[in-house]
Scaffold this active site. Structure first.
Site, PDB file in Angstrom:
ATOM      1  N   GLU A 195     -11.528  -2.872  -2.706  1.00 54.50           N
ATOM      2  CA  GLU A 195     -10.408  -2.057  -3.177  1.00 54.50           C
ATOM      3  C   GLU A 195     -10.320  -2.136  -4.704  1.00 54.50           C
ATOM      4  O   GLU A 195      -9.538  -2.907  -5.262  1.00 54.50           O
ATOM      5  CB  GLU A 195      -9.121  -2.529  -2.515  1.00 54.50           C
ATOM      6  CG  GLU A 195      -9.169  -2.486  -0.989  1.00 54.50           C
ATOM      7  CD  GLU A 195      -8.074  -3.322  -0.347  1.00 54.50           C
ATOM      8  OE1 GLU A 195      -6.890  -3.109  -0.679  1.00 54.50           O
ATOM      9  OE2 GLU A 195      -8.412  -4.205   0.473  1.00 54.50           O
TER      10      GLU A 195
ATOM     11  N   ASP B 146      -9.022 -12.156   0.662  1.00 59.16           N
ATOM     12  CA  ASP B 146      -8.086 -11.041   0.515  1.00 59.16           C
ATOM     13  C   ASP B 146      -7.524 -11.115  -0.910  1.00 59.16           C
ATOM     14  O   ASP B 146      -6.325 -10.989  -1.122  1.00 59.16           O
ATOM     15  CB  ASP B 146      -6.957 -11.139   1.552  1.00 59.16           C
ATOM     16  CG  ASP B 146      -6.162  -9.844   1.682  1.00 59.16           C
ATOM     17  OD1 ASP B 146      -6.535  -8.839   1.038  1.00 59.16           O
ATOM     18  OD2 ASP B 146      -5.151  -9.838   2.424  1.00 59.16           O
TER      19      ASP B 146
ATOM     20  N   HIS C 110      -9.526   2.524   1.080  1.00 61.69           N
ATOM     21  CA  HIS C 110      -9.487   1.324   1.920  1.00 61.69           C
ATOM     22  C   HIS C 110     -10.541   1.376   3.028  1.00 61.69           C
ATOM     23  O   HIS C 110     -10.277   0.970   4.171  1.00 61.69           O
ATOM     24  CB  HIS C 110      -8.088   1.183   2.527  1.00 61.69           C
ATOM     25  CG  HIS C 110      -7.676  -0.235   2.806  1.00 61.69           C
ATOM     26  ND1 HIS C 110      -8.144  -0.937   3.897  1.00 61.69           N
ATOM     27  CD2 HIS C 110      -6.849  -1.075   2.147  1.00 61.69           C
ATOM     28  CE1 HIS C 110      -7.596  -2.142   3.904  1.00 61.69           C
ATOM     29  NE2 HIS C 110      -6.814  -2.254   2.841  1.00 61.69           N
ATOM     30  N   SER C 111     -11.734   1.840   2.697  1.00 58.94           N
ATOM     31  CA  SER C 111     -12.812   1.832   3.694  1.00 58.94           C
ATOM     32  C   SER C 111     -13.310   0.409   3.945  1.00 58.94           C
ATOM     33  O   SER C 111     -13.414  -0.402   3.029  1.00 58.94           O
ATOM     34  CB  SER C 111     -13.980   2.703   3.220  1.00 58.94           C
ATOM     35  OG  SER C 111     -13.642   4.069   3.267  1.00 58.94           O
ATOM     36  N   TYR C 112     -13.614   0.138   5.205  1.00 54.49           N
ATOM     37  CA  TYR C 112     -14.192  -1.139   5.620  1.00 54.49           C
ATOM     38  C   TYR C 112     -15.692  -0.918   5.811  1.00 54.49           C
ATOM     39  O   TYR C 112     -16.114  -0.209   6.723  1.00 54.49           O
ATOM     40  CB  TYR C 112     -13.610  -1.604   6.959  1.00 54.49           C
ATOM     41  CG  TYR C 112     -12.175  -2.029   6.961  1.00 54.49           C
ATOM     42  CD1 TYR C 112     -11.830  -3.354   7.238  1.00 54.49           C
ATOM     43  CD2 TYR C 112     -11.143  -1.126   6.750  1.00 54.49           C
ATOM     44  CE1 TYR C 112     -10.505  -3.759   7.291  1.00 54.49           C
ATOM     45  CE2 TYR C 112      -9.809  -1.515   6.790  1.00 54.49           C
ATOM     46  CZ  TYR C 112      -9.501  -2.829   7.062  1.00 54.49           C
ATOM     47  OH  TYR C 112      -8.182  -3.222   7.115  1.00 54.49           O
TER      48      TYR C 112
ATOM     49  N   HIS D  65       0.801  -1.231   0.000  1.00 54.78           N
ATOM     50  CA  HIS D  65       0.000   0.000   0.000  1.00 54.78           C
ATOM     51  C   HIS D  65       0.832   1.279   0.000  1.00 54.78           C
ATOM     52  O   HIS D  65       0.565   2.214   0.768  1.00 54.78           O
ATOM     53  CB  HIS D  65      -0.953   0.007   1.208  1.00 54.78           C
ATOM     54  CG  HIS D  65      -2.064  -0.996   1.123  1.00 54.78           C
ATOM     55  ND1 HIS D  65      -2.567  -1.465  -0.085  1.00 54.78           N
ATOM     56  CD2 HIS D  65      -2.788  -1.620   2.094  1.00 54.78           C
ATOM     57  CE1 HIS D  65      -3.545  -2.324   0.156  1.00 54.78           C
ATOM     58  NE2 HIS D  65      -3.697  -2.449   1.457  1.00 54.78           N
TER      59      HIS D  65
END
Length: 345
Positions: free
Chosen positions: A309, A248, A175-177, A101
């Protein structure tokens, strides 16, 4: 519609975009981080649908990249290096022997310049940053603009743009969850997902793309029809296991449907549809999220949020046949992802 501004910790600013439906998105200039997103449930109740820290100071380390803008390259770069035009570039090794990242000083760690704006039917923020030649080991002076836009139809759009004076890798994402239960009332086990994808990129035991594609047919990675995330958490197949019992992985989009991804939570009634011109995305189901971090609503735990993402693939730096991350000098990087919120019908 309006934009509200708040001083944070005496050194940052938080901007809150509010539409006429009451939906709001809050962003700090540090890392371009989305700290909160209030979205109505089927009864019209506004609740937060992203993971955020209770204490803003925790964003300074933010090891899980909650809500952050990611760059120059989202994802893992094998061995922390790549070859471009015969020259080897060494990057920050911030994930074991690999680069993750954008490195320790990636875009999630910079103070972005922010200009709020308003039109007749939108409110937004224009974030800009100049990444200098050699930053993090990357070549080229890179001018980056990321625009956050909220409209009255509860659509939240992220526009990404960049230019460089040298050829350089770039693929940006947020990269919001997400957790559609609202205020983190439940984990994401019961979220139902649809993904317009028939292939994923296989991972090795260090979560590095192997260069091999896997067809999703008859696996827990087959989201062509809606299925719950719980199924993948409980699957003991190799690819689910290496990711920490979940997902992932990079999904390559078919581009057959208008929306690449749909997400629904039956209990809250919230529906999220994601449209993008990116070639694929990493779906990460917070398999490695440790317990006990203090969040706005309770404490962190495994499977508390899911990241979408949208991006190209850093595996393309080492293997042929993957969506490229290379931007040529003088050309424009331009990508868009739209998150549309509504109610399950």
């Amino acid at each position: 519609m309006k934009v509200e501004t708040t001083d944070i910790l005496g050194k940052w600013k938080e901007y809150t975009l509010v539409n006429e439906q009451g939906m709001s998105v809050s962003v700090i200039n540090f890392g371009g981080i989305i700290t909160e997103m209030l979205v109505p449930n089927r009864n019209g109740k506004l609740e937060n649908v992203v993971i955020g820290f209770k204490n803003y100071a925790d964003y300074e380390t933010n090891p899980n990249y909650f809500g952050a803008l990611i760059g120059r390259v989202a994802g893992r770069i094998q061995g922390g290096e790549f070859v471009l035009n015969g020259k080897t570039y060494s990057l920050d090794h911030n994930d074991g022997d690999n680069h993750l990242h954008g490195g320790a000083s990636g875009f999630h760690q910079v103070i972005w310049n922010v200009d709020p704006f308003q039109t007749s039917d939108t409110v937004g923020l224009k974030l800009t940053h100049k990444s200098l030649d050699g930053d993090g080991g990357y070549p080229g002076n890179l001018d980056v603009t990321v625009t956050y836009i909220l409209n009255n139809d509860n659509q939240f759009t992220i526009d990404y743009a960049a230019t460089s004076d040298q050829v350089t890798p770039i693929t940006l994402t947020n990269h919001s969850y997400f957790n559609l239960s609202g205020d983190l009332k439940n984990t994401i086990h019961h979220h139902h997902i649809t993904i317009d994808s028939e292939e994923i990129v296989k991972l090795d035991e260090k979560l590095i793309p192997t260069g091999k594609l896997m067809n999703v047919f008859n696996t827990s990675f087959d989201f062509r029809e809606s299925r719950s995330l719980r199924e993948g958490f409980n699957d003991k197949s190799e690819q689910n296991t290496v990711a920490g019992n979940g997902y992932d992985h990079y999904f390559i989009f078919n581009k057959k449907k208008e929306n690449a991804v749909t997400v629904s939570d039956e209990k809250s009634g919230r529906l999220l549809m994601i449209k993008t011109d990116q070639p694929g995305m990493v779906m990460y189901t917070s398999n490695m999220l440790e317990d006990g971090m203090e969040l706005k609503e309770g404490f962190s735990e495994k499977y508390l949020g899911v990241c979408f993402e949208t991006q190209a693939s850093p595996a393309s730096l080492h293997y042929p046949g993957f969506p490229s991350v290379i931007l040529k000098a003088g050309e424009q990087y331009k990508k868009q992802t739209v998150f549309s919120f509504s109610i399950v019908r």
